[in-house]
Motif scaffolding. Sequence first.
Motif, PDB file in Angstrom:
ATOM      1  N   GLU A  27       0.822  -1.224   0.000  1.00 15.12           N
ATOM      2  CA  GLU A  27       0.000   0.000   0.000  1.00 15.12           C
ATOM      3  C   GLU A  27       0.852   1.268   0.000  1.00 15.12           C
ATOM      4  N   GLN A  28       1.976   1.210   0.724  1.00 16.67           N
ATOM      5  CA  GLN A  28       2.814   2.403   0.877  1.00 16.67           C
ATOM      6  C   GLN A  28       3.246   2.985  -0.466  1.00 16.67           C
ATOM      7  N   THR A  29       3.668   2.115  -1.379  1.00 16.76           N
ATOM      8  CA  THR A  29       4.113   2.587  -2.701  1.00 16.76           C
ATOM      9  C   THR A  29       2.958   3.233  -3.464  1.00 16.76           C
ATOM     10  N   GLU A  70      -9.309   2.707  -0.027  1.00 22.62           N
ATOM     11  CA  GLU A  70      -9.793   2.453  -1.387  1.00 22.62           C
ATOM     12  C   GLU A  70     -10.601   3.655  -1.892  1.00 22.62           C
ATOM     13  N   ALA A  71     -11.518   4.157  -1.043  1.00 23.21           N
ATOM     14  CA  ALA A  71     -12.352   5.304  -1.440  1.00 23.21           C
ATOM     15  C   ALA A  71     -11.488   6.529  -1.768  1.00 23.21           C
ATOM     16  N   LEU A  72     -10.462   6.740  -0.966  1.00 25.73           N
ATOM     17  CA  LEU A  72      -9.572   7.893  -1.159  1.00 25.73           C
ATOM     18  C   LEU A  72      -8.795   7.771  -2.465  1.00 25.73           C
ATOM     19  N   MET A  73      -8.193   6.607  -2.695  1.00 29.34           N
ATOM     20  CA  MET A  73      -7.381   6.412  -3.911  1.00 29.34           C
ATOM     21  C   MET A  73      -8.232   6.466  -5.186  1.00 29.34           C
ATOM     22  N   LEU A  74      -9.408   5.844  -5.145  1.00 29.64           N
ATOM     23  CA  LEU A  74     -10.290   5.886  -6.325  1.00 29.64           C
ATOM     24  C   LEU A  74     -10.786   7.305  -6.578  1.00 29.64           C
ATOM     25  N   GLY A  75     -11.014   8.042  -5.505  1.00 31.45           N
ATOM     26  CA  GLY A  75     -11.420   9.444  -5.630  1.00 31.45           C
ATOM     27  C   GLY A  75     -10.356  10.271  -6.333  1.00 31.45           C
ATOM     28  N   LEU A  76      -9.099  10.005  -5.994  1.00 36.02           N
ATOM     29  CA  LEU A  76      -7.992  10.769  -6.590  1.00 36.02           C
ATOM     30  C   LEU A  76      -7.830  10.497  -8.084  1.00 36.02           C
ATOM     31  N   MET A  77      -8.363   9.377  -8.546  1.00 36.23           N
ATOM     32  CA  MET A  77      -8.222   9.046  -9.965  1.00 36.23           C
ATOM     33  C   MET A  77      -9.215   9.810 -10.848  1.00 36.23           C
ATOM     34  N   TYR A 290      -2.534  18.769   9.694  1.00 39.47           N
ATOM     35  CA  TYR A 290      -1.660  17.595   9.698  1.00 39.47           C
ATOM     36  C   TYR A 290      -1.692  16.888  11.062  1.00 39.47           C
ATOM     37  N   GLN A 291      -1.521  17.669  12.134  1.00 32.94           N
ATOM     38  CA  GLN A 291      -1.540  17.090  13.489  1.00 32.94           C
ATOM     39  C   GLN A 291      -2.896  16.461  13.799  1.00 32.94           C
ATOM     40  N   THR A 292      -3.953  17.140  13.364  1.00 34.52           N
ATOM     41  CA  THR A 292      -5.304  16.655  13.645  1.00 34.52           C
ATOM     42  C   THR A 292      -5.578  15.341  12.913  1.00 34.52           C
ATOM     43  N   ILE A 293      -5.118  15.248  11.670  1.00 31.29           N
ATOM     44  CA  ILE A 293      -5.269  13.997  10.917  1.00 31.29           C
ATOM     45  C   ILE A 293      -4.482  12.884  11.619  1.00 31.29           C
ATOM     46  N   ALA A 294      -3.245  13.212  12.035  1.00 29.99           N
ATOM     47  CA  ALA A 294      -2.384  12.221  12.691  1.00 29.99           C
ATOM     48  C   ALA A 294      -3.040  11.683  13.958  1.00 29.99           C
ATOM     49  N   ASP A 300      -3.078   2.856   6.988  1.00 34.50           N
ATOM     50  CA  ASP A 300      -2.717   3.324   5.642  1.00 34.50           C
ATOM     51  C   ASP A 300      -3.554   4.533   5.224  1.00 34.50           C
ATOM     52  N   TYR A 301      -4.791   4.566   5.720  1.00 39.21           N
ATOM     53  CA  TYR A 301      -5.668   5.708   5.411  1.00 39.21           C
ATOM     54  C   TYR A 301      -5.030   6.989   5.957  1.00 39.21           C
ATOM     55  N   GLN A 302      -4.530   6.908   7.184  1.00 39.49           N
ATOM     56  CA  GLN A 302      -3.860   8.067   7.788  1.00 39.49           C
ATOM     57  C   GLN A 302      -2.636   8.480   6.970  1.00 39.49           C
ATOM     58  N   LYS A 303      -1.830   7.491   6.578  1.00 34.83           N
ATOM     59  CA  LYS A 303      -0.625   7.797   5.785  1.00 34.83           C
ATOM     60  C   LYS A 303      -0.990   8.536   4.502  1.00 34.83           C
ATOM     61  N   ALA A 304      -2.054   8.063   3.859  1.00 37.26           N
ATOM     62  CA  ALA A 304      -2.486   8.669   2.594  1.00 37.26           C
ATOM     63  C   ALA A 304      -2.976  10.099   2.806  1.00 37.26           C
TER      64      ALA A 304
END
Length: 313
Positions: A27-29, A70-77, A290-294, A300-304
């Motif tokens: 997922e990281q890549t 998945e929702a985040l990555m598909l949204g970005l496309m 950024y801090q609030t998301i963290a 992986d959702y947080q990392k994204a």
Amino acid sequence: MYLSLYFDPARDAARIETAIKTKGVDEQTIIDILTRRSGEQRREIAFEYERIAKKDLNTALKAALSGPLEALMLGLMKTTAQYDASELKASMKGLGTDEETLIEIVCSRNDEELADIKKVYKEMFKKDLEKDVAGDTSGDFAKLLLSLVQTKRDQPSNVVDYEKIDEDARSLYEAGVKRKGTDVVTWITIMSQRSVPHLQKVFERYKSYSPYDMKESIRKEVKGDLEKSFLTLVECFENRQLYFANRLNEAMKSKGAKEKVVTRIMVSRCEVDLMKIRTEFRRQHKRSLYQTIAEHTKGDYQKALLSLCGGDD
């Protein structure tokens, strides 16, 4: 957004294919690549991916990822307009309407954005957004949304018309606080047709007629979805980026962090005004987005999200 100076879509596509094929999925890549490219670049990667892997990148991502990531990555496309259009469609599909999404998108987008959304909506779903909104909502709430979707807002003018400002401010007061019951149609007309700079001055002037400011008046006069819609409009007229910052803060702090709201704002604004939203967030909430998301998301959702956010203010 961090963009690599050296962009090679074929290389990115090959790396994503390897990441998807890795046992357990890397997922990281996938996150590193897709959150650090512009929308235009992501579409080039998708094109190359199909050439190399002989399959559609969206389908591959769907199979490889799950949940909010998945929702985040598909949204970005998707392009911003495609994303907004599909979110609107989803909010009106099936039984019951997701009014919150409908209100957020229709009431916070400017006329240019709404015009794009309408065009793309028609292309994607072979239906008119106006017809779908009309079929899914009712009463004054429907009237307000439809007036906004019709994109009849005046263009901002260099000339400040003080007489018109005064007249609109008085009309808003007389249609609401001053009388028994509310003449909602007058409110809808003024708020869906006047330019934003004009309305900012109208709300200022309004205070000289009414004992309450515009937002307090709305809370006193109308309820439910109509109240939420008018409040969203006024907040966006006053400071649209602050509206999104507050929505993000609220969504992350609520019980069972509303991932859908966080994803929607991050995806739909990342190419539009995310840097300004970050600034407003810091100013208003005394800590960075950024801090609030963290603090309020994980895995992986947080990392994204952190990568998309771009940096800590």
